[in-house]
Motif scaffolding. Structure first.
Motif, PDB file in Angstrom:
ATOM      1  N   ARG A  17     -12.397  -9.474  26.700  1.00 25.62           N
ATOM      2  CA  ARG A  17     -13.610  -8.631  26.299  1.00 25.62           C
ATOM      3  C   ARG A  17     -13.033  -7.539  25.608  1.00 25.62           C
ATOM      4  O   ARG A  17     -14.268  -7.003  24.900  1.00 25.62           O
ATOM      5  CB  ARG A  17     -14.407  -8.711  27.432  1.00 25.62           C
ATOM      6  CG  ARG A  17     -15.902  -8.422  27.207  1.00 25.62           C
ATOM      7  CD  ARG A  17     -16.875  -8.598  28.105  1.00 25.62           C
ATOM      8  NE  ARG A  17     -18.171  -8.183  27.821  1.00 25.62           N
ATOM      9  CZ  ARG A  17     -19.136  -8.415  28.238  1.00 25.62           C
ATOM     10  NH1 ARG A  17     -19.267  -9.286  29.186  1.00 25.62           N
ATOM     11  NH2 ARG A  17     -20.442  -7.868  28.043  1.00 25.62           N
ATOM     12  N   GLN A  18     -12.104  -7.196  25.722  1.00 26.13           N
ATOM     13  CA  GLN A  18     -11.915  -5.809  25.237  1.00 26.13           C
ATOM     14  C   GLN A  18     -12.973  -4.491  25.518  1.00 26.13           C
ATOM     15  O   GLN A  18     -13.484  -3.987  24.758  1.00 26.13           O
ATOM     16  CB  GLN A  18     -11.804  -5.588  23.556  1.00 26.13           C
ATOM     17  CG  GLN A  18     -10.568  -6.688  23.019  1.00 26.13           C
ATOM     18  CD  GLN A  18      -9.171  -5.817  23.218  1.00 26.13           C
ATOM     19  OE1 GLN A  18      -9.106  -4.799  22.403  1.00 26.13           O
ATOM     20  NE2 GLN A  18      -8.533  -6.457  24.086  1.00 26.13           N
ATOM     21  N   ALA A  19     -12.771  -4.718  26.940  1.00 25.15           N
ATOM     22  CA  ALA A  19     -13.851  -3.665  27.364  1.00 25.15           C
ATOM     23  C   ALA A  19     -13.564  -3.317  28.924  1.00 25.15           C
ATOM     24  O   ALA A  19     -12.981  -4.103  29.466  1.00 25.15           O
ATOM     25  CB  ALA A  19     -15.179  -4.167  27.420  1.00 25.15           C
ATOM     26  N   VAL A  20     -13.885  -2.185  29.563  1.00 27.93           N
ATOM     27  CA  VAL A  20     -13.827  -1.942  30.674  1.00 27.93           C
ATOM     28  C   VAL A  20     -15.102  -2.168  31.444  1.00 27.93           C
ATOM     29  O   VAL A  20     -16.221  -1.953  31.169  1.00 27.93           O
ATOM     30  CB  VAL A  20     -13.623  -0.596  31.040  1.00 27.93           C
ATOM     31  CG1 VAL A  20     -13.523   0.023  32.558  1.00 27.93           C
ATOM     32  CG2 VAL A  20     -12.230  -0.096  30.332  1.00 27.93           C
ATOM     33  N   GLN A  41     -12.390   4.706  22.246  1.00 34.14           N
ATOM     34  CA  GLN A  41     -11.853   5.149  21.298  1.00 34.14           C
ATOM     35  C   GLN A  41     -12.179   6.141  20.229  1.00 34.14           C
ATOM     36  O   GLN A  41     -11.782   7.310  19.990  1.00 34.14           O
ATOM     37  CB  GLN A  41     -11.070   4.097  20.317  1.00 34.14           C
ATOM     38  CG  GLN A  41     -10.087   3.141  21.146  1.00 34.14           C
ATOM     39  CD  GLN A  41      -9.481   2.238  20.283  1.00 34.14           C
ATOM     40  OE1 GLN A  41      -7.941   2.046  20.465  1.00 34.14           O
ATOM     41  NE2 GLN A  41     -10.179   1.178  19.485  1.00 34.14           N
ATOM     42  N   VAL A  42     -13.758   5.710  20.072  1.00 33.02           N
ATOM     43  CA  VAL A  42     -14.553   6.793  19.315  1.00 33.02           C
ATOM     44  C   VAL A  42     -14.747   8.078  19.761  1.00 33.02           C
ATOM     45  O   VAL A  42     -14.554   9.244  19.267  1.00 33.02           O
ATOM     46  CB  VAL A  42     -15.759   6.099  18.925  1.00 33.02           C
ATOM     47  CG1 VAL A  42     -16.743   7.252  18.184  1.00 33.02           C
ATOM     48  CG2 VAL A  42     -15.539   4.920  17.762  1.00 33.02           C
ATOM     49  N   ARG A  43     -15.089   8.210  21.223  1.00 34.25           N
ATOM     50  CA  ARG A  43     -15.336   9.270  21.903  1.00 34.25           C
ATOM     51  C   ARG A  43     -14.127   9.973  22.134  1.00 34.25           C
ATOM     52  O   ARG A  43     -14.132  11.370  22.156  1.00 34.25           O
ATOM     53  CB  ARG A  43     -15.942   8.900  23.374  1.00 34.25           C
ATOM     54  CG  ARG A  43     -17.427   8.223  23.214  1.00 34.25           C
ATOM     55  CD  ARG A  43     -18.359   9.114  22.412  1.00 34.25           C
ATOM     56  NE  ARG A  43     -19.768   8.546  22.211  1.00 34.25           N
ATOM     57  CZ  ARG A  43     -20.003   7.317  21.699  1.00 34.25           C
ATOM     58  NH1 ARG A  43     -19.329   6.862  20.961  1.00 34.25           N
ATOM     59  NH2 ARG A  43     -21.389   7.030  21.545  1.00 34.25           N
ATOM     60  N   SER A  44     -13.036   9.449  22.303  1.00 33.37           N
ATOM     61  CA  SER A  44     -11.661  10.332  22.700  1.00 33.37           C
ATOM     62  C   SER A  44     -11.010  10.518  21.391  1.00 33.37           C
ATOM     63  O   SER A  44      -9.945  11.338  21.422  1.00 33.37           O
ATOM     64  CB  SER A  44     -10.780   9.382  23.497  1.00 33.37           C
ATOM     65  OG  SER A  44     -10.459   8.290  22.896  1.00 33.37           O
ATOM     66  N   GLN A  49      -3.887   1.754  23.134  1.00 33.41           N
ATOM     67  CA  GLN A  49      -3.202   0.812  23.170  1.00 33.41           C
ATOM     68  C   GLN A  49      -2.924   0.263  24.582  1.00 33.41           C
ATOM     69  O   GLN A  49      -2.790  -1.011  24.427  1.00 33.41           O
ATOM     70  CB  GLN A  49      -1.875   1.201  22.651  1.00 33.41           C
ATOM     71  CG  GLN A  49      -1.946   1.616  21.512  1.00 33.41           C
ATOM     72  CD  GLN A  49      -2.576   0.919  20.035  1.00 33.41           C
ATOM     73  OE1 GLN A  49      -2.346  -0.478  20.291  1.00 33.41           O
ATOM     74  NE2 GLN A  49      -3.405   1.321  19.407  1.00 33.41           N
ATOM     75  N   ASP A  50      -2.710   0.713  25.865  1.00 30.46           N
ATOM     76  CA  ASP A  50      -2.380  -0.082  26.886  1.00 30.46           C
ATOM     77  C   ASP A  50      -3.140   0.215  27.997  1.00 30.46           C
ATOM     78  O   ASP A  50      -4.290   1.276  28.060  1.00 30.46           O
ATOM     79  CB  ASP A  50      -0.890   0.392  27.506  1.00 30.46           C
ATOM     80  CG  ASP A  50      -0.662   1.853  27.870  1.00 30.46           C
ATOM     81  OD1 ASP A  50      -1.717   2.427  28.389  1.00 30.46           O
ATOM     82  OD2 ASP A  50       0.312   2.352  27.486  1.00 30.46           O
ATOM     83  N   GLU A  51      -3.348  -0.489  28.869  1.00 35.67           N
ATOM     84  CA  GLU A  51      -4.264  -0.438  29.899  1.00 35.67           C
ATOM     85  C   GLU A  51      -4.297   0.735  30.716  1.00 35.67           C
ATOM     86  O   GLU A  51      -5.535   1.295  30.926  1.00 35.67           O
ATOM     87  CB  GLU A  51      -4.258  -1.721  31.111  1.00 35.67           C
ATOM     88  CG  GLU A  51      -5.173  -1.570  32.162  1.00 35.67           C
ATOM     89  CD  GLU A  51      -4.919  -3.028  33.113  1.00 35.67           C
ATOM     90  OE1 GLU A  51      -5.727  -2.911  34.116  1.00 35.67           O
ATOM     91  OE2 GLU A  51      -4.341  -3.887  32.683  1.00 35.67           O
ATOM     92  N   ALA A  52      -3.165   1.669  30.954  1.00 37.62           N
ATOM     93  CA  ALA A  52      -3.305   2.832  31.720  1.00 37.62           C
ATOM     94  C   ALA A  52      -4.204   3.893  30.918  1.00 37.62           C
ATOM     95  O   ALA A  52      -4.684   4.497  31.409  1.00 37.62           O
ATOM     96  CB  ALA A  52      -1.687   3.288  31.894  1.00 37.62           C
ATOM     97  N   ASP A  53      -3.700   3.905  29.380  1.00 37.52           N
ATOM     98  CA  ASP A  53      -4.386   4.965  28.701  1.00 37.52           C
ATOM     99  C   ASP A  53      -5.933   4.478  28.599  1.00 37.52           C
ATOM    100  O   ASP A  53      -6.787   5.513  28.733  1.00 37.52           O
ATOM    101  CB  ASP A  53      -4.142   4.816  27.189  1.00 37.52           C
ATOM    102  CG  ASP A  53      -2.470   5.380  27.134  1.00 37.52           C
ATOM    103  OD1 ASP A  53      -2.146   6.243  28.224  1.00 37.52           O
ATOM    104  OD2 ASP A  53      -1.721   4.986  26.335  1.00 37.52           O
TER     105      ASP A  53
END
Length: 87
Positions: A17-20, A41-44, A49-53
């Motif tokens: 889904r490309q979402a949390v 990505q827009v807010r930050s 790229q990876d799940e941890a980030d």
């Protein structure tokens, strides 16, 4: 903050889904809330790229996301599945 809506500290990345997703509870009902990777990505202003980030950025914006989700729940802005979708 509406104390009838509760958020837990649970969150999970959904690569398809490309979402949390993060759960909310209102009057005993479980509501799945989603925030898109694009929103994070827009807010930050970062390419995540990876799940941890991704989850780290989610944590950095958690308070704002819970506020947005709360407003959407109060306004009954649910998708066809009964979920709240941010972004």
């Amino acid at each position: 903050m509406n104390q009838d809506i509760l958020f837990s500290d649970i969150q999970a990345w959904d690569a398809v889904r490309q979402a949390v997703n993060f759960p909310a509870q209102q009057a005993g009902a479980l509501i799945t809330c989603w925030v898109s990777l694009e929103w994070l990505q827009v807010r930050s202003d970062k390419s995540l790229q990876d799940e941890a980030d991704i989850l780290a950025q989610f944590s950095a914006y958690r308070f704002d996301l819970e506020e947005l989700a709360e407003e959407m729940i109060e306004d009954e802005c649910f998708d066809d599945n009964g979920d709240v979708v941010i972004g």
